[in-house]
Each structure stands twice: as structure tokens, then as C-alpha cells.
Write a protein that holds these residues in place. Structure first.
Motif, mmCIF file in Angstrom:
data_model
loop_
_atom_site.group_PDB
_atom_site.id
_atom_site.type_symbol
_atom_site.label_atom_id
_atom_site.label_comp_id
_atom_site.label_asym_id
_atom_site.label_seq_id
_atom_site.Cartn_x
_atom_site.Cartn_y
_atom_site.Cartn_z
ATOM 1 N N ASN A 174 -15.489 -14.466 67.402
ATOM 2 C CA ASN A 174 -16.867 -15.221 68.043
ATOM 3 C C ASN A 174 -16.259 -16.218 69.214
ATOM 4 O O ASN A 174 -16.892 -17.247 69.135
ATOM 5 N N ASN A 221 -8.761 -7.253 71.267
ATOM 6 C CA ASN A 221 -10.016 -7.394 70.833
ATOM 7 C C ASN A 221 -10.894 -8.044 71.934
ATOM 8 O O ASN A 221 -11.610 -9.105 71.553
ATOM 9 N N ASN A 269 -10.391 -12.018 71.724
ATOM 10 C CA ASN A 269 -11.585 -12.257 71.123
ATOM 11 C C ASN A 269 -12.786 -12.896 72.258
ATOM 12 O O ASN A 269 -13.476 -13.548 71.905
HETATM 13 C C1 LIG Z 1 -12.674 -9.653 67.333
HETATM 14 O O1 LIG Z 1 -13.469 -10.713 67.896
HETATM 15 C C2 LIG Z 1 -14.706 -10.900 67.497
HETATM 16 C C3 LIG Z 1 -15.407 -11.757 68.247
HETATM 17 O O2 LIG Z 1 -15.698 -11.262 69.164
HETATM 18 C C4 LIG Z 1 -14.317 -11.729 65.982
HETATM 19 O O3 LIG Z 1 -15.257 -11.744 65.184
HETATM 20 C C5 LIG Z 1 -13.476 -10.632 65.018
HETATM 21 O O4 LIG Z 1 -13.021 -11.362 63.939
HETATM 22 C C6 LIG Z 1 -12.125 -10.479 66.031
HETATM 23 N N1 LIG Z 1 -11.304 -9.526 65.389
HETATM 24 C C7 LIG Z 1 -9.975 -9.637 65.250
HETATM 25 C C8 LIG Z 1 -9.379 -8.516 64.543
HETATM 26 O O5 LIG Z 1 -9.347 -10.308 65.946
#
Ligand SMILES: *[C@@H]1O[C@H](CO)[C@@H](O)[C@H](O)[C@H]1NC(C)=O
Ligand SMILES: *[C@@H]1O[C@H](CO)[C@@H](O)[C@H](O)[C@H]1NC(C)=O
Ligand SMILES: *[C@@H]1O[C@H](CO)[C@@H](O)[C@H](O)[C@H]1NC(C)=O
Ligand SMILES: *[C@@H]1O[C@H](CO)[C@@H](O)[C@H](O)[C@H]1NC(C)=O
Ligand SMILES: *[C@@H]1O[C@H](CO)[C@@H](O)[C@H](O)[C@H]1NC(C)=O
Ligand SMILES: CC(=O)N[C@H]1CO[C@H](CO)[C@@H](O)[C@@H]1O
Length: 133
Positions: free
Chosen positions: A1, A64, A41
Motif C-alpha cells: 500500500n 505490482n 506498489n
Molecule cells: C503489491 O502492492 C500492494 C499494495 O498496492 C501490497 O499490499 C502488496 O504487498 C504488494 N505485493 C508485492 C508482491 O509486492
């Protein structure tokens, strides 16, 4: 997040449709002549124009990510690798008003003159939603 960047593109889409703009709309995120960059992310939302535009970059990873725009939003491509090499785009969700991903090598005759093709771009595990018009 790790948060989101909202381009509030509605303002620009409306001006574009009303033919009130004399210039191209800006992309939401653009990097130029950069290397070793990671985008991860983040949610990118409602870009005025293309959403994520790496230009003449090397070794960029995009992972991601969530890229969103309304289906009716004009020219809101998701990711436009442009004269880039050694790139990975993966594990992301794209739902926008134009192309999910559009690989480019510059713009018309300017691109030909610049002479830098995109190459070695790996794309995997994406969800790209679109609407049949
Ligand atoms: C991908 O991004 C989300 C937030 O948008 C985060 O919660 C999640 O852990 C991330 N996953 C990876 C594999 O980086
Ligand atoms: C576009 O150009 C016209 C004619 O030069 C000018 O009147 C108008 O203010 C310009 N609009 C914008 C948004 O710059
Ligand atoms: C590509 O960029 C990543 C992230 O900055 C870096 O860890 C990696 O060493 C770079 N790879 C090369 C071949 O330069
Ligand atoms: C993305 O989120 C995941 C999960 O929280 C984390 O492991 C990873 O380091 C993040 N990526 C970056 C580039 O911050
Ligand atoms: C594909 O991407 C989704 C969404 O980011 C992620 O949850 C999933 O783990 C990824 N699958 C693989 C095989 O990496
Ligand atoms: C800017 C920011 O908050 N970045 C964080 C994103 O998430 C990763 C993994 O949890 C952190 O390491 C970063 O500091």
C-alpha cells in the motif's frame, strides 16, 4: 500500500473533447534518459493523457502496479515504453480508456530521426481490461 497518484484527468479530458486545448495533454508520470529505475506498489489513476511514459530509458522495472482510468477517458494508455531497452513489466493490473501497453519508438518523423528503437522488453502476468466499443 505505497499509495496512489491521481491525475484528476477529468478536467483535461473535458477540455480536449471541447477542442479547447492548443497543445498535447501531459502524461501522469514521465521519466526521460534514466536508467535503473523501479516502479512498484503504486496506483496511478485518471491520467490527463498517457499514464506512465518512460522515454529513452534503460533497465526499468514496473511491477505490482495498478493503473486505472475511466473507459471513456481519451488517450489514457497504461504504459508506453518509448525508445526504451531492457525493461520488465509484470504483475500489474491495467484498466484504462485506451491501450493497456503501447510500445513506441518515438513519434512519427521525430522518432525516425532520433533513431532509437525499443528493444528487449519483457511483459508478463498482467491483467488488462478493455471495453469493446
Ligand atoms: C503489491 O502492492 C500492494 C499494495 O498496492 C501490497 O499490499 C502488496 O504487498 C504488494 N505485493 C508485492 C508482491 O509486492
Ligand atoms: C488557444 O489559442 C487561441 C488562439 O491563439 C487562444 O485564443 C486560446 O486562448 C488558446 N487556448 C489555450 C487553452 O491556450
Ligand atoms: C537494473 O536496475 C536495478 C534497480 O535499480 C538494479 O538493481 C540492477 O543492478 C540494474 N541492472 C543492471 C544490469 O544494471
Ligand atoms: C513492494 O511491496 C512489497 C510488499 O510490501 C515489498 O516487499 C517491496 O519491497 C515493495 N517494493 C518496493 C520497490 O518498495
Ligand atoms: C501475478 O500478478 C498478480 C497481481 O499482481 C499477483 O497477485 C500474482 O502473484 C502474480 N503471479 C505470479 C505467478 O507472479
Ligand atoms: C515511500 C514508501 O512508503 N515506500 C515503502 C513502500 O513499501 C516498502 C515495503 O513495505 C517500504 O520498504 C518502502 O519504504
Amino acid at each position: 500500500n505505497n499509495g496512489s497518484i491521481n491525475g484528476h484527468g477529468q478536467y483535461w479530458w473535458k477540455k480536449y473533447r471541447s477542442k479547447l486545448l492548443n497543445h498535447t495533454r501531459g502524461p501522469l508520470v514521465q521519466i526521460m534518459w534514466s536508467s535503473d529505475v523501479v516502479f512498484a506498489n503504486i496506483t496511478l489513476r485518471d491520467s490527463p493523457f498517457w499514464t506512465l511514459h518512460p522515454y529513452d530509458c534503460k533497465n526499468v522495472t514496473i511491477t505490482n502496479m495498478t493503473i486505472l482510468a475511466l473507459f471513456e477517458a481519451p488517450n489514457t494508455d497504461g504504459i508506453d515504453p518509448d525508445s526504451c531497452e531492457d525493461m520488465i513489466i509484470e504483475n500489474s493490473y491495467i484498466s484504462v480508456g485506451d491501450d493497456g501497453i503501447a510500445i513506441k519508438s518515438g513519434w512519427d518523423q521525430y522518432g525516425t530521426t532520433y533513431g532509437r528503437p525499443s528493444k528487449n522488453i519483457l511483459i508478463r502476468n498482467l491483467t488488462i481490461r478493455f471495453m469493446v466499443r
